[in-house]
Design a protein around this motif. Structure first.
Motif, PDB file in Angstrom:
ATOM      1  N   ARG A  28      24.714  36.959  31.929  1.00  0.00           N
ATOM      2  CA  ARG A  28      23.932  38.079  32.476  1.00  0.00           C
ATOM      3  C   ARG A  28      22.531  37.667  32.887  1.00  0.00           C
ATOM      4  O   ARG A  28      21.738  38.469  33.356  1.00  0.00           O
ATOM      5  N   GLU A  29      22.239  36.419  32.700  1.00  0.00           N
ATOM      6  CA  GLU A  29      20.933  35.865  33.093  1.00  0.00           C
ATOM      7  C   GLU A  29      20.555  36.338  34.494  1.00  0.00           C
ATOM      8  O   GLU A  29      21.318  36.147  35.442  1.00  0.00           O
ATOM      9  N   ASN A  30      19.410  36.982  34.623  1.00  0.00           N
ATOM     10  CA  ASN A  30      19.039  37.540  35.929  1.00  0.00           C
ATOM     11  C   ASN A  30      17.888  36.809  36.612  1.00  0.00           C
ATOM     12  O   ASN A  30      17.344  37.275  37.602  1.00  0.00           O
ATOM     13  N   ARG A  31      17.523  35.650  36.097  1.00  0.00           N
ATOM     14  CA  ARG A  31      16.426  34.894  36.710  1.00  0.00           C
ATOM     15  C   ARG A  31      17.003  33.826  37.640  1.00  0.00           C
ATOM     16  O   ARG A  31      17.996  33.187  37.322  1.00  0.00           O
ATOM     17  N   HIS A  69      20.418  29.794  37.280  1.00  0.00           N
ATOM     18  CA  HIS A  69      20.690  29.994  38.702  1.00  0.00           C
ATOM     19  C   HIS A  69      19.603  29.334  39.543  1.00  0.00           C
ATOM     20  O   HIS A  69      18.416  29.602  39.347  1.00  0.00           O
ATOM     21  N   ARG A 163      21.204  40.392  45.244  1.00  0.00           N
ATOM     22  CA  ARG A 163      21.469  41.732  44.720  1.00  0.00           C
ATOM     23  C   ARG A 163      22.894  41.843  44.212  1.00  0.00           C
ATOM     24  O   ARG A 163      23.150  42.376  43.139  1.00  0.00           O
ATOM     25  N   ARG A 165      24.702  39.684  43.015  1.00  0.00           N
ATOM     26  CA  ARG A 165      24.890  38.928  41.791  1.00  0.00           C
ATOM     27  C   ARG A 165      23.937  39.354  40.681  1.00  0.00           C
ATOM     28  O   ARG A 165      23.920  38.750  39.612  1.00  0.00           O
ATOM     29  N   GLY A 166      23.120  40.375  40.948  1.00  0.00           N
ATOM     30  CA  GLY A 166      22.220  40.885  39.907  1.00  0.00           C
ATOM     31  C   GLY A 166      21.063  39.973  39.575  1.00  0.00           C
ATOM     32  O   GLY A 166      20.487  40.032  38.492  1.00  0.00           O
ATOM     33  N   LEU A 167      20.706  39.095  40.506  1.00  0.00           N
ATOM     34  CA  LEU A 167      19.604  38.157  40.266  1.00  0.00           C
ATOM     35  C   LEU A 167      18.326  38.778  40.803  1.00  0.00           C
ATOM     36  O   LEU A 167      18.006  38.651  41.973  1.00  0.00           O
ATOM     37  N   ASN A 168      17.614  39.499  39.951  1.00  0.00           N
ATOM     38  CA  ASN A 168      16.472  40.267  40.454  1.00  0.00           C
ATOM     39  C   ASN A 168      15.115  39.741  40.023  1.00  0.00           C
ATOM     40  O   ASN A 168      14.085  40.319  40.335  1.00  0.00           O
ATOM     41  N   ARG A 169      15.096  38.634  39.297  1.00  0.00           N
ATOM     42  CA  ARG A 169      13.809  38.035  38.894  1.00  0.00           C
ATOM     43  C   ARG A 169      13.687  36.657  39.518  1.00  0.00           C
ATOM     44  O   ARG A 169      14.362  35.710  39.100  1.00  0.00           O
TER      45      ARG A 169
END
Ligand code: VGL
Ligand code: ZN
Length: 226
Positions: A28-31, A69, A163, A165-169
């Motif tokens: 779930r890493e979002n960075r 990521h 977006r 992939r939920g990578l928002n940071r």
């Protein structure tokens, strides 16, 4: 217990899965680390050398271990690109002209598709990079930002990728601070991403105060300067 995994394509031996599991971050890493244009032509001896550009591979390699990521951008121009002074008889590199989408600085020929200058610096070790976004490949329009071409409206597709992939940071590093890094950071803020620019892992061109102006704009836009 068995240490092998069963997947839709069969059983993967444990040794191979272990070898690949080099990152400890949760799924779930979002960075995401966005590495901008660390290419030969932006390093000393390159066509559009950025002072200190060659120092970045070692710094970014180390930094990248903290990211699950990693996305790279690659400046990727046709040889007659309109951002090249050589495409405008009588014009010199680093002068500015007006193109249909607005002002454009003219550059020395650089990052021509499929040349050594367009390759990533050979010391960049980012095996776990999951996406390479090429930009500036349309002759008629330049693209500093990883998100939009210089008309500020034609998207590259990167926002959709991040977006979905939920990578928002986003954490930005690379070349050049005052052009492709800054444009990418500003667009990312405009698109609603959380953005940090890691200054020690960027180097600037600094044309007539452009570096200071870029930091001012980024700070005003809510970019974190780290
Ligand atoms: C860049 C000028 C022209 C950059 C790319 O990567 O900052 N600058 N093309
Ligand atoms: Zn370029």
């Amino acid at each position: 217990r068995s240490s092998s995994r069963i997947t839709t394509s069969g059983v993967i031996p444990a040794a191979r899965t272990a070898g690949r599991a080099v990152h400890s971050a949760s799924p779930r890493e979002n960075r995401v680390l966005l590495v901008v244009d660390v290419q030969n032509d932006f390093c000393p001896e390159g066509a559009l050398a950025v002072p200190g550009g060659h120092e970045l591979p070692a710094i970014i390699n180390k930094l990248s271990r903290r990211f699950a990521h990693v996305v790279l951008t690659q400046d990727w121009h046709p040889e007659d690109h309109l951002s090249f002074a050589s495409s405008h008889p009588g014009e010199k590199p680093f002068s500015a002209i007006e193109l249909p989408y607005g002002p454009q600085i003219l550059w020395p020929d650089h990052c021509v598709q499929d040349t050594r200058g367009a390759e990533f610096h050979p010391d960049l070790r980012l095996e776990h990079c999951e996406l390479i976004i090429r930009k500036g490949y349309l002759r008629e329009i330049d693209s500093y930002s990883a998100f939009f071409e210089n008309d500020r409206t034609t998207p590259t597709g990167l926002a959709g990728y991040l977006r979905e992939r939920g990578l928002n940071r986003l954490f930005l590093v690379g070349l050049a601070t005052d052009f492709c890094v800054a444009y990418s950071a500003l667009d990312a803020r405009r698109l609603g991403f959380e953005v940090t620019v890691i200054e020690s892992a960027c180097r600037g061109i600094d044309l007539e105060g452009s570096l200071e102006a870029a930091w001012k704009q980024m700070e005003e836009a809510g970019v974190v300067r780290a």
